[in-house]
Design a protein around this motif. Structure first.
Motif, PDB file in Angstrom:
ATOM      1  N   MET A  81      34.430   6.525  15.556  1.00 49.82           N
ATOM      2  CA  MET A  81      34.951   5.384  14.800  1.00 49.82           C
ATOM      3  C   MET A  81      34.459   4.063  15.371  1.00 49.82           C
ATOM      4  SD  MET A  81      36.580   3.844  12.490  1.00 49.82           S
ATOM      5  CE  MET A  81      37.415   5.169  11.638  1.00 49.82           C
ATOM      6  N   GLU A  82      34.462   3.944  16.697  1.00 44.81           N
ATOM      7  CA  GLU A  82      33.997   2.692  17.291  1.00 44.81           C
ATOM      8  C   GLU A  82      32.530   2.445  16.966  1.00 44.81           C
ATOM      9  OE1 GLU A  82      33.900   0.198  21.511  1.00 44.81           O
ATOM     10  OE2 GLU A  82      34.643   2.264  21.480  1.00 44.81           O
ATOM     11  N   LEU A  83      31.708   3.483  16.999  1.00 41.61           N
ATOM     12  CA  LEU A  83      30.288   3.332  16.664  1.00 41.61           C
ATOM     13  C   LEU A  83      30.124   2.864  15.215  1.00 41.61           C
ATOM     14  CD1 LEU A  83      29.004   6.580  18.392  1.00 41.61           C
ATOM     15  CD2 LEU A  83      28.506   4.242  19.122  1.00 41.61           C
ATOM     16  N   ALA A  84      30.894   3.451  14.314  1.00 45.22           N
ATOM     17  CA  ALA A  84      30.818   3.057  12.907  1.00 45.22           C
ATOM     18  C   ALA A  84      31.305   1.631  12.703  1.00 45.22           C
ATOM     19  CB  ALA A  84      31.631   4.023  12.052  1.00 45.22           C
ATOM     20  N   LEU A  85      32.390   1.272  13.383  1.00 46.21           N
ATOM     21  CA  LEU A  85      32.944  -0.068  13.226  1.00 46.21           C
ATOM     22  C   LEU A  85      32.007  -1.119  13.810  1.00 46.21           C
ATOM     23  CD1 LEU A  85      35.391  -1.552  12.106  1.00 46.21           C
ATOM     24  CD2 LEU A  85      36.477  -1.329  14.341  1.00 46.21           C
ATOM     25  N   ASN A  86      31.361  -0.813  14.927  1.00 45.54           N
ATOM     26  CA  ASN A  86      30.382  -1.748  15.486  1.00 45.54           C
ATOM     27  C   ASN A  86      29.273  -2.031  14.473  1.00 45.54           C
ATOM     28  OD1 ASN A  86      31.738  -1.913  17.917  1.00 45.54           O
ATOM     29  ND2 ASN A  86      30.439  -0.439  18.965  1.00 45.54           N
ATOM     30  N   TRP A  87      28.783  -0.985  13.837  1.00 47.75           N
ATOM     31  CA  TRP A  87      27.738  -1.156  12.814  1.00 47.75           C
ATOM     32  C   TRP A  87      28.242  -2.015  11.663  1.00 47.75           C
ATOM     33  CZ3 TRP A  87      27.502  -0.081   7.632  1.00 47.75           C
ATOM     34  CH2 TRP A  87      26.243  -0.165   7.032  1.00 47.75           C
ATOM     35  N   ALA A  88      29.466  -1.724  11.205  1.00 50.84           N
ATOM     36  CA  ALA A  88      30.026  -2.454  10.066  1.00 50.84           C
ATOM     37  C   ALA A  88      30.172  -3.938  10.369  1.00 50.84           C
ATOM     38  CB  ALA A  88      31.370  -1.851   9.662  1.00 50.84           C
ATOM     39  N   ILE A  89      30.658  -4.277  11.560  1.00 49.20           N
ATOM     40  CA  ILE A  89      30.832  -5.683  11.934  1.00 49.20           C
ATOM     41  C   ILE A  89      29.499  -6.404  11.977  1.00 49.20           C
ATOM     42  CG2 ILE A  89      31.548  -7.217  13.818  1.00 49.20           C
ATOM     43  CD1 ILE A  89      33.739  -5.146  14.482  1.00 49.20           C
ATOM     44  N   ALA A 111      43.990   4.235  19.515  1.00 47.60           N
ATOM     45  CA  ALA A 111      42.643   3.725  19.759  1.00 47.60           C
ATOM     46  C   ALA A 111      42.130   2.966  18.545  1.00 47.60           C
ATOM     47  CB  ALA A 111      41.702   4.869  20.108  1.00 47.60           C
ATOM     48  N   ASN A 112      42.392   3.484  17.344  1.00 51.56           N
ATOM     49  CA  ASN A 112      41.911   2.827  16.132  1.00 51.56           C
ATOM     50  C   ASN A 112      42.608   1.490  15.893  1.00 51.56           C
ATOM     51  OD1 ASN A 112      40.124   4.925  15.587  1.00 51.56           O
ATOM     52  ND2 ASN A 112      41.612   6.045  14.340  1.00 51.56           N
ATOM     53  N   VAL A 113      43.899   1.424  16.204  1.00 52.23           N
ATOM     54  CA  VAL A 113      44.612   0.142  16.086  1.00 52.23           C
ATOM     55  C   VAL A 113      44.000  -0.874  17.043  1.00 52.23           C
ATOM     56  CG1 VAL A 113      46.801  -1.027  16.532  1.00 52.23           C
ATOM     57  CG2 VAL A 113      46.774   1.116  15.246  1.00 52.23           C
ATOM     58  N   GLN A 114      43.701  -0.451  18.265  1.00 55.59           N
ATOM     59  CA  GLN A 114      43.134  -1.386  19.239  1.00 55.59           C
ATOM     60  C   GLN A 114      41.725  -1.830  18.853  1.00 55.59           C
ATOM     61  OE1 GLN A 114      43.803  -0.692  23.461  1.00 55.59           O
ATOM     62  NE2 GLN A 114      45.363   0.829  22.972  1.00 55.59           N
ATOM     63  N   LEU A 115      41.004  -1.001  18.103  1.00 53.12           N
ATOM     64  CA  LEU A 115      39.668  -1.400  17.663  1.00 53.12           C
ATOM     65  C   LEU A 115      39.710  -2.616  16.729  1.00 53.12           C
ATOM     66  CD1 LEU A 115      37.879   2.020  16.960  1.00 53.12           C
ATOM     67  CD2 LEU A 115      37.407   0.397  18.812  1.00 53.12           C
ATOM     68  N   LEU A 116      40.861  -2.859  16.117  1.00 54.07           N
ATOM     69  CA  LEU A 116      40.983  -4.001  15.212  1.00 54.07           C
ATOM     70  C   LEU A 116      40.819  -5.328  15.937  1.00 54.07           C
ATOM     71  CD1 LEU A 116      44.037  -2.903  13.014  1.00 54.07           C
ATOM     72  CD2 LEU A 116      41.614  -2.670  12.490  1.00 54.07           C
TER      73      LEU A 116
END
Length: 216
Positions: A81-89, A111-116
Motif C-alpha cells: 500500500m505504501e508503494l502504491a500511495l507513494n506513486w499516487a502522490i 498502518a494505512n491510517v498513518q499513511l494518510l
C-alpha cells in the motif's frame, strides 16, 4: 484527475466501486485488490504487490490484464500500500481515494491510517480518503475547513492523531466547541452531527483524524 487505489481488504466492506469509474478516474491495484478490480471489470492502469495473497491461476489473470505490473519481494521495507500511495502522490492528482484498506488485520488498518499523514509531512495539499461501506477517513493539519452534510454519513468524529490538538472549534454541529484543547486518548469529539447543510471546524496545532460514519 482522481486516483483510486484498491487494496486487498474484505470485499464485503467495499462500496460500489462503479461509482468511481469516470473518464478522470485512474485505478491502481494493490496485491489481491488487483484481482478484485479485474473481477469487477475495472482494469487498473498500474498494480503494486508481492502478490503473496493470490493463487497461481489468479496471478496469470492479473498478468493478462494489467500492462504495468510492479512486483516486489515479500521481504521489503514498505508495504504494498505504501508503494502504491507513494506513486499516487507523485502524480499530483486532485484527490486520492483508498478502498479495501480497512477491516481484516488491525496492523494493516493502523498502518494505512498513518499513511494518510504523508502529504502533511511533505507539505503536499492532496486530499487522501480511506473509504469503505460504512466510513470515510481523512487527516487534516491546522487550518479551517468546511464540511457538508451527507445523509449516508450522519456521524462525524474528530480523533487526535498527535499528543494534543490545540484550539479546536466546531461550528454548525450538534455539540459545538470553542477553542478547546484535546489530548490523544480523548473521546470528547466522538459521534458529533451537523445541524444544517454544512458546518466548519478549525484548529491551530496538531493533526486530526476526521471520520464520517453511519450505522449499519
Amino acid at each position: 484527475m482522481h486516483i483510486n487505489i484498491l487494496a486487498g481488504g474484505p470485499e464485503e466492506l467495499l462500496p460500489n466501486l462503479n461509482e468511481y469509474t469516470g473518464e478522470h478516474e485512474i485505478w491502481v491495484g494493490v496485491d489481491r485488490g488487483v484481482y478484485t478490480l479485474i473481477k469487477k471489470n475495472i482494469i487498473p492502469r498500474i498494480a503494486f504487490g508481492d502478490f503473496d495473497s493470490v493463487s497461481k491461476d489468479e496471478i496469470i489473470v492479473i498478468e493478462e490484464h494489467v500492462k504495468e505490473l510492479k512486483r516486489f519481494k515479500p521481504e521489503k521495507n514498505e508495504t504494498d500500500m505504501e508503494l502504491a500511495l507513494n506513486w499516487a502522490i507523485e502524480q499530483n492528482p486532485g484527490l486520492i481515494r483508498v478502498f479495501g484498506a480497512t477491516g481484516g488485520r488491525l496492523d494493516h488498518l493502523l498502518a494505512n491510517v498513518q499513511l494518510l499523514v504523508k502529504p502533511l509531512m511533505a507539505a503536499n495539499d492532496v486530499n487522501i480518503f480511506l473509504i469503505d461501506k460504512q466510513n470515510i477517513l481523512s487527516l487534516k493539519g491546522p487550518g479551517s475547513y468546511k464540511i457538508e452534510e451527507r445523509v449516508d454519513k450522519k456521524y462525524i468524529s474528530f480523533v487526535p492523531l498527535t499528543l494534543s490538538v490545540e484550539g479546536i472549534t466546531l461550528d454548525g454541529f450538534k455539540y459545538p466547541l470553542k477553542n478547546r484543547h484535546i489530548s490523544i486518548g480523548s473521546t470528547l469529539c466522538i459521534s458529533n452531527e451537523l445541524i444544517s447543510d454544512y458546518g466548519t471546524f478549525s484548529f491551530s496545532e496538531g493533526i486530526l483524524l476526521v471520520i464520517r460514519s453511519n450505522d449499519y
